[in-house]
Design a protein around this motif. Structure first.
Motif, PDB file in Angstrom:
ATOM      1  N   ARG A 123      -7.734  -4.025   2.613  1.00 43.01           N
ATOM      2  CA  ARG A 123      -6.021  -3.332   2.738  1.00 43.01           C
ATOM      3  C   ARG A 123      -5.921  -1.791   1.295  1.00 43.01           C
ATOM      4  NH1 ARG A 123      -5.380  -8.338   1.855  1.00 43.01           N
ATOM      5  NH2 ARG A 123      -4.872  -8.581  -0.092  1.00 43.01           N
ATOM      6  N   THR A 124      -7.106  -1.002   1.722  1.00 45.98           N
ATOM      7  CA  THR A 124      -7.022   0.493   1.204  1.00 45.98           C
ATOM      8  C   THR A 124      -7.599   1.969   1.934  1.00 45.98           C
ATOM      9  OG1 THR A 124      -9.483   0.290   0.617  1.00 45.98           O
ATOM     10  CG2 THR A 124      -8.273  -0.626  -1.150  1.00 45.98           C
ATOM     11  N   THR A 165       0.664  -1.049   0.230  1.00 40.07           N
ATOM     12  CA  THR A 165       0.344  -0.106  -0.518  1.00 40.07           C
ATOM     13  C   THR A 165       1.063   1.428   0.064  1.00 40.07           C
ATOM     14  OG1 THR A 165      -1.597  -1.105   1.284  1.00 40.07           O
ATOM     15  CG2 THR A 165      -1.589   1.579   0.870  1.00 40.07           C
TER      16      THR A 165
END
Length: 265
Positions: free
Chosen positions: A154-155, A118
């Motif tokens: 996972r953002t 990320t």
């Protein structure tokens, strides 16, 4: 530094010795030196109390040490200058920050494989999971921000920025983060800005800045979360904050350049 689950052992990162030292809390003696890879920076302990995940800045890897066997069982390639480490409460995810790559690296704790990255702001330093494991908070020292990540996706969920009257924005360099278990507050150490930001999580808003010592690095809450301690590297002291009142109540002089803090109940 961090305690094991029953607080009988304290793990200490000895970067210059390329080891993680194990201190017996009852005797105050170092009872073991765990292999850590070259130049260990930060580490995180798995909830099973057996595996230690260590960032190795010079080699761009994360080392996995088996505490019981006292041996390295895996090394995982990550971005340049790995620093921060955290393990999710359920033990599923290991997350590492890379200061130069400006990424969070998601490692599967079962396979020890890097499965996702990320991108966040410049020089990420520290990561902290929420109590329920649904969020990951990451500080970016040069970017001057804290990013909140949805762990399931996972953002990026939200990005916090900080503005302190009378202090230039270049001095606002977030490092340590502490989240209260009830999900009410996030405390962020702002480095050479010499303040701790208090974030109301529900409101997604900075509600106060607490003036502490010079170059505040890392933070720890005591067991009942009535007190917050901060290490202030340049002034060589520890500030004590009354959490219900959001007020600094004491400064304790310690040795030179305090960096981390851990509290035994």
């Amino acid at each position: 530094i961090t305690f094991n689950r029953d607080y009988s052992k304290l793990y200490i990162c000895a970067s210059d010795s390329d080891a993680v030292q194990v201190l017996d809390v009852a005797t105050g003696e170092v009872v073991a030196n765990l292999p850590s890879g070259e130049d260990p920076e930060q580490f995180a302990l798995h909830p099973n109390d057996r595996f230690l995940y260590i960032s190795n800045e010079n080699n761009a890897i994360v080392t996995v040490a088996d505490i019981e066997a006292q041996e390295v069982i895996s090394q995982i390639e990550v971005g340049l200058e790995p620093e921060g480490m955290a393990v999710s409460p359920d033990g599923k995810w290991v997350v590492n920050t890379s200061e130069t790559s400006n990424m969070l690296h998601w490692i599967d704790s079962t396979s020890h494989e890097l499965v996702d990255n990320t991108l966040i702001d410049q020089r990420p330093r520290h990561v902290e999971f929420s109590e329920d494991g649904s969020q990951l908070w990451a500080s970016s020292e040069i970017g001057g921000t804290v990013t909140v990540i949805d762990v399931g996706k996972r953002t990026v969920q939200h990005v916090y920025r900080f503005s302190i009257p009378g202090i230039h924005r270049d001095r606002v360099q977030p490092v340590g983060i502490q989240l209260t278990r009830d999900g009410r507050y996030a405390f962020v150490a702002l480095g050479p800005a010499n303040h701790i930001a208090v974030i109301d999580i529900a409101k997604k808003k900075v509600v106060k800045y607490l003036l502490v010592g010079h170059r505040v690095w890392h933070l720890a809450l005591n067991n009942n979360e009535q007190l917050l301690l901060s290490t202030n590297g340049v002034s060589g002291d520890v500030s004590v904050i009354n959490v219900p009142e959001l007020k600094v109540i004491k400064s304790i002089k310690v040795g030179r350049y305090p960096w981390g803090v851990a509290i035994k109940p």
